[in-house]
Design an enzyme around this catalytic site. Structure first.
Site, PDB file in Angstrom:
ATOM      1  N   HIS A 134      28.469 -38.282  30.986  1.00  0.00           N
ATOM      2  CA  HIS A 134      28.912 -39.187  29.880  1.00  0.00           C
ATOM      3  C   HIS A 134      29.439 -40.567  30.632  1.00  0.00           C
ATOM      4  O   HIS A 134      30.311 -41.026  30.704  1.00  0.00           O
ATOM      5  CB  HIS A 134      30.286 -38.449  29.325  1.00  0.00           C
ATOM      6  CG  HIS A 134      30.712 -38.877  28.083  1.00  0.00           C
ATOM      7  ND1 HIS A 134      30.983 -38.168  26.947  1.00  0.00           N
ATOM      8  CD2 HIS A 134      31.037 -40.237  27.641  1.00  0.00           C
ATOM      9  CE1 HIS A 134      31.548 -38.783  25.879  1.00  0.00           C
ATOM     10  NE2 HIS A 134      31.469 -39.936  26.265  1.00  0.00           N
TER      11      HIS A 134
ATOM     12  N   ASN B 276      24.946 -37.830  27.029  1.00  0.00           N
ATOM     13  CA  ASN B 276      25.858 -38.354  25.930  1.00  0.00           C
ATOM     14  C   ASN B 276      25.469 -39.947  25.445  1.00  0.00           C
ATOM     15  O   ASN B 276      25.567 -40.775  26.408  1.00  0.00           O
ATOM     16  CB  ASN B 276      27.265 -38.136  26.251  1.00  0.00           C
ATOM     17  CG  ASN B 276      28.031 -38.890  24.884  1.00  0.00           C
ATOM     18  OD1 ASN B 276      28.410 -38.430  23.909  1.00  0.00           O
ATOM     19  ND2 ASN B 276      28.514 -40.194  25.177  1.00  0.00           N
ATOM     20  N   GLU B 277      24.816 -39.848  24.568  1.00  0.00           N
ATOM     21  CA  GLU B 277      24.428 -41.170  23.965  1.00  0.00           C
ATOM     22  C   GLU B 277      23.852 -42.129  25.146  1.00  0.00           C
ATOM     23  O   GLU B 277      24.057 -43.360  25.095  1.00  0.00           O
ATOM     24  CB  GLU B 277      25.671 -41.929  23.396  1.00  0.00           C
ATOM     25  CG  GLU B 277      26.570 -41.344  22.430  1.00  0.00           C
ATOM     26  CD  GLU B 277      27.658 -41.976  21.924  1.00  0.00           C
ATOM     27  OE1 GLU B 277      28.053 -43.243  22.592  1.00  0.00           O
ATOM     28  OE2 GLU B 277      28.109 -41.751  20.826  1.00  0.00           O
TER      29      GLU B 277
ATOM     30  N   GLN C 102      37.239 -40.927  30.700  1.00  0.00           N
ATOM     31  CA  GLN C 102      38.023 -41.393  29.758  1.00  0.00           C
ATOM     32  C   GLN C 102      39.625 -40.480  30.100  1.00  0.00           C
ATOM     33  O   GLN C 102      40.514 -41.067  29.539  1.00  0.00           O
ATOM     34  CB  GLN C 102      37.566 -41.123  28.296  1.00  0.00           C
ATOM     35  CG  GLN C 102      36.244 -42.015  28.181  1.00  0.00           C
ATOM     36  CD  GLN C 102      35.726 -41.908  26.689  1.00  0.00           C
ATOM     37  OE1 GLN C 102      34.878 -41.159  26.603  1.00  0.00           O
ATOM     38  NE2 GLN C 102      36.241 -42.905  25.979  1.00  0.00           N
TER      39      GLN C 102
HETATM   40  C1  BGC Z   1      31.381 -42.359  23.243  1.00  0.00           C
HETATM   41  C2  BGC Z   1      32.969 -42.050  23.496  1.00  0.00           C
HETATM   42  C3  BGC Z   1      33.825 -43.240  22.885  1.00  0.00           C
HETATM   43  C4  BGC Z   1      33.687 -43.008  21.409  1.00  0.00           C
HETATM   44  C5  BGC Z   1      34.445 -43.995  20.602  1.00  0.00           C
HETATM   45  C6  BGC Z   1      31.111 -42.681  21.745  1.00  0.00           C
HETATM   46  O1  BGC Z   1      30.351 -43.444  21.636  1.00  0.00           O
HETATM   47  O2  BGC Z   1      30.872 -41.110  23.390  1.00  0.00           O
HETATM   48  O3  BGC Z   1      32.954 -42.200  25.013  1.00  0.00           O
HETATM   49  O4  BGC Z   1      35.164 -43.090  23.278  1.00  0.00           O
HETATM   50  O5  BGC Z   1      32.273 -43.312  20.934  1.00  0.00           O
HETATM   51  O6  BGC Z   1      34.071 -45.388  20.876  1.00  0.00           O
END
Ligand code: BGC
Length: 414
Positions: free
Chosen positions: A122, A172-173, A22
């Site tokens: 990520h 991450n998620e 990002q």
């Molecule tokens: C993610 C980020 C994303 C943010 C806002 C999260 O789900 O980890 O990468 O930019 O939300 O959408």
């Protein structure tokens, strides 16, 4: 107006977060290899367009400038991610120069008195990995762990204890967000829509978590290193209706959306990283218990700060420390950000008073950045980026947040 000063626990960490794809610019991975110029998508493309990150914020080259800003804003922790595709651009071939880059980045944080929190994955994958089926490949957990081992070995061998990162995050998620966008609704690469693949991918992440966790702990087996490995998931506030069938559906949905990975991956993590942004209205009957809340127009999300307190209390059942690894608002006007942060902090503070072990708060994001399928439109940053000149401009709300970081407390308007 009456005010109250809310004190946070001693040693509470304050900072912000970013992720490699990002902000870095110039990455070659499974996202960049499939992206297009979405302003000119031809009708023949039936799949949603994947925008390109291009040079993003050029933080790969400008990280010192970014960290100077974080220091100026009194941050004492910073979360960033290592880009797997840079470290292992070809299968089994590791790029030492890129590893050196991330070491310099960690040193740069330390020199500014900022604790690094390092995310190992990520959302993006190396192209060779994607070509092998990515997270559907039964060997994916081994491939990922080989990369993790390379990274942690490098720190262990050459870095002195004082500069070695102590806070690591594996994923991450992965289960709560990425698997859904990539394998259920087909928005993100590889754009599949198949529930069986979705289930398989989520299972592979669980295996990978156990393997990678054990590997990191093996490298840092001396407990004096105090290395902690966290697992980050996104949680939504999902209000449950009060009829019996609504409660049943609500419970099932809450488990699958919010708790699945943390529950299945136990005991293979030391802390939970919570990303919290918004309300989710998928469960029937929820409007009866929670009326419509405020809106975040740039993302079309419904904002409910009190929800973070409920979520945190729910997560305390895992009996592990919790960091808020992401919470933020896309707001190019900067009119809503200060209030958004303070309202959420007020409810995080409440959760702490009620006994939840919260160790830190990391605002998403330090900079405006590449917001995946939304491209560069949403502006989450404490710092505005002019994408033509790449000039950084600190927003007024960032200074408000800086005061909270400095004093470890917040003056809240009652
Ligand atoms: C993610 C980020 C994303 C943010 C806002 C999260 O789900 O980890 O990468 O930019 O939300 O959408």
């Amino acid at each position: 107006m009456a005010t109250e000063t809310l004190k946070f626990p001693d040693g509470f960490k304050w900072g912000s977060a970013t992720s490699a794809h990002q902000v870095e610019g110039g990455n070659y991975n499974d996202w960049s290899s499939q992206c297009r110029d979405c302003s000119r998508v031809e009708p023949k493309f039936r799949k949603p367009c994947i925008p390109c990150a291009g040079k993003a914020c050029d933080s790969y080259n400008r990280y010192e400038e970014d960290f100077d800003i974080a220091q100026k804003l009194n941050h004492n922790i910073h979360r960033f991610s290592i880009e797997w595709s840079r470290i292992e651009p070809e299968e089994g071939k590791f790029d030492e120069k890129e590893m050196e880059h991330y070491k310099r980045l960690i040193d740069a944080l330390r020199e500014r008195g900022i604790e690094p929190m390092v995310t190992l994955w990520h959302f993006t994958n190396p192209v060779w990995f994607a070509e092998k089926g990515g997270w559907l490949n039964h060997k994916a957990p081994e491939y990922f762990t080989r990369y993790v081992k390379y990274v942690v070995d490098n720190f262990h061998d050459r870095h002195s204890m004082s500069v070695m990162p102590k806070l690591w995050i594996t994923f991450n998620e992965a289960a709560s967000v990425w698997a859904g966008f990539s394998y259920l609704n087909g928005q993100w690469p590889p754009q599949h829509k198949n529930i069986f693949k979705y289930i398989k991918v989520r299972k592979n992440f669980i295996k990978a978590q156990a393997l990678a966790y054990r590997e990191i702990k093996k490298v840092y087996k001396d407990t004096s290193h105090n290395v902690a490995v966290g697992l980050v998931e996104s949680n939504v506030y999902s209000a449950q209706g009060n009829r019996w069938y609504e409660k049943t559906i609500g419970k099932f949905y809450n488990y699958q959306r919010n708790l699945y990975f943390w529950d299945k991956a136990l005991p293979y993590y030391d802390f939970l990283g919570l990303n919290y942004y918004h309300v989710d209205r998928r469960v029937p009957g929820n409007y009866r218990v929670l009326p419509k809340q405020g809106w975040m127009p740039e993302m079309n999300w419904e904002i409910y700060p009190e929800g973070i307190c409920h979520v945190l209390k729910d997560l305390s059942k895992f009996k592990k420390p919790i960091y808020i690894t992401e919470n933020g608002i896309a707001d190019g006007t900067d009119k809503l950000r200060d209030k958004f942060i303070k309202e959420h902090l007020r409810w995080i503070w409440q959760a702490i008073q009620d006994g939840v072990d919260v160790r830190g708060y990391l605002y998403w994001s330090l900079l405006d950045n590449f917001e995946w399928a939304h491209g560069f439109a949403p502006k989450f940053g404490l710092v505005e980026i002019d994408y033509a000149t790449l000039e950084r401009k600190i927003r007024p709300s960032a200074y408000e947040y800086a005061r909270i970081c400095e004093t470890n407390s917040m003056i809240y308007d009652l």
